[in-house]
Design a protein around this motif. Sequence first.
Motif, PDB file in Angstrom:
ATOM      1  N   ASP A   1       0.929  -1.064  -0.125  1.00 32.40           N
ATOM      2  CA  ASP A   1      -0.130  -0.101  -0.089  1.00 32.40           C
ATOM      3  C   ASP A   1       0.949   1.398  -0.054  1.00 32.40           C
ATOM      4  O   ASP A   1       0.248   2.376  -0.127  1.00 32.40           O
ATOM      5  N   ARG A   2       1.935   1.214  -0.114  1.00 34.09           N
ATOM      6  CA  ARG A   2       3.057   2.335  -0.281  1.00 34.09           C
ATOM      7  C   ARG A   2       4.101   1.994  -0.971  1.00 34.09           C
ATOM      8  O   ARG A   2       4.728   0.862  -0.906  1.00 34.09           O
TER       9      ARG A   2
ATOM     10  N   ALA B   1      -2.695   5.823  -1.914  1.00 32.64           N
ATOM     11  CA  ALA B   1      -1.206   5.258  -2.497  1.00 32.64           C
ATOM     12  C   ALA B   1      -1.557   3.646  -2.931  1.00 32.64           C
ATOM     13  O   ALA B   1      -0.714   3.568  -3.924  1.00 32.64           O
ATOM     14  N   LEU B   2      -2.140   3.207  -2.172  1.00 37.22           N
ATOM     15  CA  LEU B   2      -2.311   1.819  -2.886  1.00 37.22           C
ATOM     16  C   LEU B   2      -3.040   1.644  -4.212  1.00 37.22           C
ATOM     17  O   LEU B   2      -2.605   0.873  -4.992  1.00 37.22           O
TER      18      LEU B   2
ATOM     19  N   VAL C   1      -3.152  -8.676 -11.876  1.00 36.96           N
ATOM     20  CA  VAL C   1      -3.565  -8.620 -10.782  1.00 36.96           C
ATOM     21  C   VAL C   1      -5.078  -7.988 -10.691  1.00 36.96           C
ATOM     22  O   VAL C   1      -5.196  -7.059 -11.104  1.00 36.96           O
ATOM     23  N   PHE C   2      -6.030  -8.707 -10.008  1.00 39.07           N
ATOM     24  CA  PHE C   2      -7.242  -8.057  -9.636  1.00 39.07           C
ATOM     25  C   PHE C   2      -7.052  -7.575  -8.270  1.00 39.07           C
ATOM     26  O   PHE C   2      -6.865  -8.384  -7.328  1.00 39.07           O
ATOM     27  N   LEU C   3      -7.173  -6.277  -7.885  1.00 40.95           N
ATOM     28  CA  LEU C   3      -7.198  -5.755  -6.728  1.00 40.95           C
ATOM     29  C   LEU C   3      -8.544  -5.435  -6.221  1.00 40.95           C
ATOM     30  O   LEU C   3      -9.403  -4.660  -6.700  1.00 40.95           O
ATOM     31  N   PHE C   4      -8.680  -6.117  -4.969  1.00 38.02           N
ATOM     32  CA  PHE C   4      -9.877  -5.676  -4.205  1.00 38.02           C
ATOM     33  C   PHE C   4      -9.505  -4.682  -3.168  1.00 38.02           C
ATOM     34  O   PHE C   4      -8.888  -5.027  -2.481  1.00 38.02           O
ATOM     35  N   SER C   5      -9.909  -3.589  -3.268  1.00 37.17           N
ATOM     36  CA  SER C   5      -9.745  -2.494  -2.085  1.00 37.17           C
ATOM     37  C   SER C   5     -11.025  -1.726  -1.638  1.00 37.17           C
ATOM     38  O   SER C   5     -12.022  -1.730  -2.639  1.00 37.17           O
TER      39      SER C   5
ATOM     40  N   SER D   1      10.662   2.637   2.748  1.00 34.93           N
ATOM     41  CA  SER D   1      10.763   3.009   4.003  1.00 34.93           C
ATOM     42  C   SER D   1       9.614   3.881   4.655  1.00 34.93           C
ATOM     43  O   SER D   1       9.269   3.520   5.919  1.00 34.93           O
ATOM     44  N   THR D   2       8.915   4.226   3.668  1.00 38.09           N
ATOM     45  CA  THR D   2       7.537   4.984   4.170  1.00 38.09           C
ATOM     46  C   THR D   2       6.416   3.677   4.568  1.00 38.09           C
ATOM     47  O   THR D   2       5.955   3.583   5.788  1.00 38.09           O
ATOM     48  N   LEU D   3       6.608   2.753   3.920  1.00 33.51           N
ATOM     49  CA  LEU D   3       5.765   1.378   4.128  1.00 33.51           C
ATOM     50  C   LEU D   3       6.064   0.984   5.553  1.00 33.51           C
ATOM     51  O   LEU D   3       5.369   0.634   6.467  1.00 33.51           O
TER      52      LEU D   3
END
Length: 123
Positions: A10-11, A116-117, A105-109, A15-17
């Motif tokens: 999701d980042r 950012a993700l 890729v199928f992204l479920f969000s 380093s942020t992640l």
Amino acid sequence: MALLEPASLDREDLSTLMDVRQKYRHASKLIHDTGDVELGVGVVYGWRVTQIVVSIQWQKQQHNLGLLIGPFGFAYALDAVTDHVEVMVNEPELRRAIIDASEQVFLFSGELSHEALKQHMSY
């Protein structure tokens, strides 16, 4: 491949992640120490606690279906993702290889997913 709220992606910046995941590590420790998911989640989400608690309450209602993992299961799940992210931070080429190997890729969000993700996964 299908990904459901892939917290390890999701980042884009590792380093942020890792900074984000350290908050989850702290939340996990609070949950392990107290058994209080709301307290632990509040450390990470702040204003989103109410929405998360509603989800947890729904899970409690689903206990008879075997879907309840309980507070310690939830804490271990947080730790597992954070452990995975630590590996990716130490071996960024491994993360890149995983992403490159995923042709489709199928992204479920959901609505609460970090923007950012959605941006990171759109390329």
